[in-house]
Design an enzyme around this catalytic site. Structure first.
Site, short mmCIF file in Angstrom:
data_model
loop_
_atom_site.label_atom_id
_atom_site.label_comp_id
_atom_site.label_asym_id
_atom_site.label_seq_id
_atom_site.Cartn_x
_atom_site.Cartn_y
_atom_site.Cartn_z
N ASP A 100 1.71 -0.88 -4.77
CA ASP A 100 0.51 -0.06 -5.49
C ASP A 100 0.36 1.75 -6.16
OD1 ASP A 100 -0.38 1.17 -3.75
OD2 ASP A 100 -1.88 0.03 -2.98
N HIS A 101 0.95 2.77 -4.80
CA HIS A 101 0.33 3.40 -5.81
C HIS A 101 1.11 4.83 -5.05
CE1 HIS A 101 -2.88 4.20 -2.85
NE2 HIS A 101 -2.95 3.58 -3.57
N GLU A 152 1.08 -1.33 -0.06
CA GLU A 152 0.32 -0.01 0.27
C GLU A 152 1.02 1.24 -0.26
OE1 GLU A 152 -3.52 0.64 0.23
OE2 GLU A 152 -2.99 2.74 -0.20
N HIS A 176 -1.29 3.20 4.86
CA HIS A 176 -2.37 4.27 4.47
C HIS A 176 -2.63 5.06 4.46
CE1 HIS A 176 -6.49 4.67 2.03
NE2 HIS A 176 -6.15 4.04 1.81
N THR A 181 -5.42 1.55 -5.50
CA THR A 181 -4.80 0.08 -5.23
C THR A 181 -6.04 -1.30 -6.51
OG1 THR A 181 -5.17 0.44 -3.01
CG2 THR A 181 -4.67 -1.88 -3.73
C1 GP9 Z 1 -8.78 -0.55 -0.01
C2 GP9 Z 1 -7.31 -1.15 0.23
C3 GP9 Z 1 -6.70 0.36 -0.21
O1 GP9 Z 1 -9.01 -1.88 0.41
O2 GP9 Z 1 -6.74 -1.95 -0.87
O3 GP9 Z 1 -7.27 1.43 -1.64
P1 GP9 Z 1 -6.69 2.50 -1.44
O4 GP9 Z 1 -7.67 3.69 -0.62
O5 GP9 Z 1 -5.32 2.27 -1.93
O6 GP9 Z 1 -7.71 2.82 -3.31
#
Ligand code: GP9
Length: 416
Positions: free
Chosen positions: A254-255, A38, A195, A80
């Protein structure tokens, strides 16, 4: 109708490079763990705060595997879920909304389906509500056998914080589940603790906050450091398990976690002015391929998440008969180095093109705009083509179109 797919297939054939087969099949028959980290950006790797490394474990681990330092995320609003879409399909996500929501009913030729056909048990593991990002619906379309979501984990208030289940417990439970899985398996783990807004319980803070003008960035250092510690525990347990001999581990970011709203603070931390070029380069995320029998190397190829699927199928030695993929095997030394963002910007071996401006990729120097024309044109062309597939649900015509094409080729040969 099915004719709409013809130009796309032609484009794919024209742009296919001769595959070098480098490292082809080195992970044949092995299990695959893909770990989506994340909000993890490359700038934290080998970097410090208050004289301490932010990712001490990953920094060492990456020396033992194939580590990519010019690998970019390519997500847009679907965050994500967009990265999951890129990995599964080697197609671009959409410019607005999340394709996981808007086009979950399409027919896809997802990587999980493909691996399934080859005898793999496929799953996704993520300790959040299963409906988040419409995953429970989209995962069926992508062909996953199983989705281990929040209800499958031992989520208690003591083991949770902020967005939910803390990574260390998620990792622990997930490894136990893997030990019970039918083999070979392909499983994708998605972490959660790092996150926004990047908060942690006191006892999980392993480093002091940052001292920039952004609380978000200051806390991000702590959640990144925490994630690295959780990763350490996971990889050590994995290495001590029976899985290690027969499993490859692929870790990618992921980003971004720190948006452009925090440029000033980022500049304070990195000690440079974060202009448009630097902001673009901050969209790099780590990628590591690790496992027994894989020799360590630092790979500087320019690529993105769209390239993950062809890279994986090459390592697994799996014939992928889906011709509609925009990615190029990252391990192929002669690959096309071109990373296209959803905004129509790009990076290639020499240049970075941003909103009509052309930069030298190595130095960040502004160059004559014309040098980037080709890159911008290519970006536009591919994004439009990828969109046409999603909006027209064109993969449902794949078999039919290929049959017609093969027949045509056959009759052409007869005429020759
Ligand atoms: C939520 C997690 C976070 O299930 O994958 O998502 P994001 O906000 O990073 O897209």
């Amino acid at each position: 109708d099915s004719n709409e797919l013809v130009p796309v297939i032609n484009y794919m054939n024209e742009n296919k490079s001769e595959d070098s087969d480098r490292l082809e099949g080195v992970a044949e028959g092995k299990n695959v763990i893909v770990m989506s980290m994340e909000s993890t950006q490359t700038f934290v790797v080998d970097n410090t705060l208050h004289g301490e490394e932010l990712t001490p474990y990953f920094n060492d681990l990456k020396e033992e595997g194939i580590y990519f330092d010019n690998f970019y995320h390519q997500v847009k609003q679907g965050r994500t879920s967009d990265s999951e879409f890129l990995l599964a399909n080697s197609l671009y996500p959409l410019n607005r909304g999340a394709v996981f929501f808007t086009h979950s009913g399409n027919q896809y030729e997802g990587l999980p389906s493909l691996l399934n056909e080859k005898g793999y048990f496929t799953s996704s593991m993520h300790a959040n509500d299963k409906t988040f990002w419409n995953r429970n619906v989209m995962y069926d379309s992508l062909g996953f056998d199983e989705f281990y979501s929040k209800e499958d984990y031992d989520v208690t208030p003591e083991k949770s914080h902020g967005w939910g289940y803390l990574d260390e417990y998620f990792f622990e439970d997930s490894l136990s589940k893997m030990k019970e899985m039918d083999q070979p398996f392909y499983t994708k783990m998605i972490t959660l603790t790092n996150h926004y807004p990047f908060t942690l319980p006191e006892e999980q803070k392993l480093i002091e906050e940052g001292e920039t003008g952004s609380g978000t960035l200051n806390r991000y250092f702590q959640t990144i450091r925490y994630q690295d510690e959780a990763l350490k525990k996971f990889v050590e347990d994995f290495k001590n398990s029976e899985l290690y001999d027969d499993t490859i581990l692929v870790i990618y970011g992921d980003h971004f976690g720190i948006s452009e709203n925090h440029q000033k603070a980022m500049g304070e931390y990195l000690d440079k002015d974060i202009n448009e070029f630097e902001q673009f380069q901050l969209q790099r995320v780590p990628l590591l391929i690790y496992g027994k029998g894989i020799k360590g190397e630092k790979n500087h190829t320019v690529g993105g998440q769209i390239d993950l699927r062809p890279t994986l199928t090459n390592l697994l030695g799996i014939e992928d008969d889906n011709p509609i993929q925009f990615g190029h095997d990252l391990l192929d030394e002669d690959r096309r180095q071109l990373m296209i963002t959803r905004d129509g910007n790009f990076a290639n071996e020499d240049y970075v093109g941003i909103q009509g401006t052309c930069y030298d990729r190595e130095t960040g120097e502004k160059l004559e705009a014309g040098l980037c024309d080709e890159g911008f044109d290519k970006a536009q062309e591919e994004l439009e083509m990828s969109d046409s597939i999603i909006y027209g649900d064109l993969l449902r015509y794949l078999d039919e179109t290929e049959m017609v094409q093969n027949k045509d080729e056959g009759s052409n040969q007869e005429n020759d």
